[in-house]
Design a protein around this motif. Sequence first.
Motif, short mmCIF file in Angstrom:
data_model
loop_
_atom_site.label_atom_id
_atom_site.label_comp_id
_atom_site.label_asym_id
_atom_site.label_seq_id
_atom_site.Cartn_x
_atom_site.Cartn_y
_atom_site.Cartn_z
N CYS A 182 55.03 61.18 125.54
CA CYS A 182 55.28 61.77 125.67
C CYS A 182 57.29 62.81 126.08
N VAL A 183 57.81 62.02 127.41
CA VAL A 183 58.88 62.21 127.71
C VAL A 183 60.12 62.25 127.04
N LEU A 184 59.12 60.97 125.47
CA LEU A 184 60.99 61.01 125.17
C LEU A 184 60.54 62.32 123.67
N VAL A 185 59.87 62.23 123.40
CA VAL A 185 59.40 63.42 122.56
C VAL A 185 59.75 64.78 122.90
N LEU A 186 59.17 65.07 123.75
CA LEU A 186 58.76 66.24 124.94
C LEU A 186 59.83 66.99 125.74
N SER A 187 60.33 65.84 126.09
CA SER A 187 60.67 66.39 127.75
C SER A 187 61.96 67.29 127.47
N LEU A 188 61.78 68.47 128.66
CA LEU A 188 61.92 69.53 129.16
C LEU A 188 63.31 69.66 130.33
N ALA A 189 63.83 70.63 129.80
CA ALA A 189 65.00 70.67 130.59
C ALA A 189 65.12 72.21 131.79
N ALA A 190 63.56 71.70 132.35
CA ALA A 190 63.14 72.89 133.20
C ALA A 190 63.94 73.88 134.06
N CYS A 191 63.56 75.06 134.41
CA CYS A 191 64.35 76.15 134.79
C CYS A 191 63.37 77.05 135.11
N SER A 192 64.20 78.11 136.34
CA SER A 192 63.15 79.32 137.19
C SER A 192 63.27 80.53 136.43
N GLY A 193 62.40 81.51 136.64
CA GLY A 193 61.88 82.72 136.06
C GLY A 193 61.30 83.08 134.98
N GLY A 194 61.09 83.95 134.96
CA GLY A 194 59.86 85.05 134.34
C GLY A 194 60.52 84.13 132.74
N SER A 195 59.45 85.25 131.72
CA SER A 195 59.81 85.40 129.89
C SER A 195 58.81 86.34 129.68
N ASP A 196 59.29 86.91 129.08
CA ASP A 196 58.69 87.50 128.15
C ASP A 196 58.45 87.35 126.75
N THR A 197 58.08 86.01 126.42
CA THR A 197 57.45 85.50 125.69
C THR A 197 55.81 86.19 125.42
N ASP A 198 55.34 86.36 124.27
CA ASP A 198 53.87 86.62 124.29
C ASP A 198 53.19 85.00 124.04
N VAL A 199 52.11 84.60 124.46
CA VAL A 199 51.71 83.64 124.48
C VAL A 199 50.35 83.47 123.83
N THR A 200 50.26 84.67 123.26
CA THR A 200 48.31 85.32 123.30
C THR A 200 48.40 85.80 121.71
N GLY A 201 49.42 85.25 121.40
CA GLY A 201 49.58 86.13 119.29
C GLY A 201 49.50 87.23 119.26
N GLY A 202 49.41 87.95 120.38
CA GLY A 202 49.05 89.31 120.10
C GLY A 202 47.09 89.46 120.83
N THR B 266 41.44 73.36 128.41
CA THR B 266 40.73 71.90 127.53
C THR B 266 40.65 73.27 126.52
N SER B 267 40.66 74.35 126.41
CA SER B 267 39.84 75.83 125.57
C SER B 267 41.25 75.66 124.27
N PRO B 268 40.14 75.79 122.88
CA PRO B 268 41.41 76.09 122.29
C PRO B 268 42.61 76.97 122.09
N MET B 269 42.08 78.53 122.98
CA MET B 269 43.77 78.90 123.11
C MET B 269 45.07 77.89 123.79
N THR B 270 44.45 77.00 124.79
CA THR B 270 45.70 76.61 125.48
C THR B 270 45.83 75.36 124.95
N GLN B 271 45.15 74.83 123.90
CA GLN B 271 45.62 73.40 123.21
C GLN B 271 46.71 74.01 122.29
N LYS B 272 45.79 75.01 121.66
CA LYS B 272 47.61 75.43 121.00
C LYS B 272 48.96 76.17 121.84
N TYR B 273 48.72 76.82 122.99
CA TYR B 273 49.44 76.31 123.71
C TYR B 273 50.59 75.39 124.25
N MET B 274 49.82 74.71 124.46
CA MET B 274 50.23 73.02 124.42
C MET B 274 51.21 72.57 123.30
#
Length: 459
Positions: free
Chosen positions: A11-31, A364-372
């Motif tokens: 996960c670290v090699l393939v998916l590592s992130l550069a974390a940053c602060s601040g909010g997001s306007d991105t919709d994670v619910t698929g509408g 563990t719900s489908p919604m959270t697994q979709k988000y991850m």
Amino acid sequence: MKKLVLLMLSCVLVLSLAACSGGSDTDVTGGAEIKKVSDMEGTVRVALAGWQLDDGINTQTGNPTVGLNEYLKQTFNKMYPNIKLELYQIPWENVKAKQSAMLLSGDADVLYTGGAFASQWYQEGLLRDLDDLIKEDKSFDPSIFLSGIMNNSYSTKSPDGTKQFGIPVALGRRMTIYDKKLFEDWGVEPLSAKAAPQEILEKAKKMTGKNPKTGEDNYGLYWSGNSLNGSTFVALTLAFGAKGAEGTLKDVKSIKWHLNTPEMVKVMEWLKEAAKLPPAGFVNAQGSENFGLDKNNIAIALDSSGGSTMNEFQSKKNKDLLDRFEPVLNMGPKGEGWVAVDPFIMAKNAKDVKASWEVIKFLTSPMTQKYMYENFAQTPTLKNADFVPPEDKYVKKALEIADVGHSELMDEANPFYMSDIVPAVNGFISKAATGDAPDIQKFLDDLQVRAEKWSANLK
């Protein structure tokens, strides 16, 4: 114990992130409209191994990612406005020690962790069974999860298989992947959809040497020769019917060992032959840096993830590599192999059991697994992961493998397997790679004696 380390490193090699602060306007619910589910009140302390809390950038693809805090703000906080979450993010590097301490001191209610750790904590009496909560909750459907990992994994089930203590949320991806271009260059027939060890070995031998079209050095085969959990060895024991041991982790002292059988001899003979084919660095998990990419020189990779190829596709939207690198099932009789499973678990002394259960269900719900999956390419644990696009054939193949998966005593949950068998097998592979393999029967006889002594000395 170290199963998750490998999953974590992937996960670290393939998916590592550069974390940053601040909010997001991105919709994670698929509408989708998020409505209140319950007025339940409570506070739940959640210890998360490696989850990203803040928004960031996927360094492999360059795509933005939505952190867990923002996701919860748009979803859980609206669904359960009166449940307060206290999140503790713990780096994988020291997660075992940190989460163990939290369980012992009563400082965590819900944990996301590695399956190997969860199995050990359950045997130590630190985790709560979830069967009563599942039975009483008509809104929770356990059949949405892949049966192989929900019902047949030491990461989610008690050693005797009668109690459910974990809900699976993430999988490790390990499958056989081959390079169609190299197969065509060498004039070798493609691998079968469920390629057995002998087919893999025979075809790999044909593609080791100078490529007849390019003149470049090719290697017919690759696997990690120093794997912490011996995943390739596990798949081979399944393929050759080499049980290795019989019994239950509930009574480790009474395990009957079968490490020097004719079936196990076949496993080691395969490893001896196969060790001549990869690049020399494979004994230290090196030499496959270009597998899945344009400059690849390896024909077949065992226990591979497809991560490099998918990262290239996601960043460049070019399907050439996707078409070139083809996954097939693992080497077991049904295409199974070793599957890393990471669950959510509940502490034995959780302060608010009902609220903690709601949190586990949500995370563990489908919604959270979709988000991850969409943000961090986490492999889901669902029978119907319809959010995985058709292009991601590696995740789809991993789900096929997981659905027929099952834990065995040749598995990381077995203490002797991790402490002695894996290092011994890796040592054998290293010597075989230099043409100095030990006598196989003597090697296995010695391992059998060590295993019997280990069991006899247990208190």
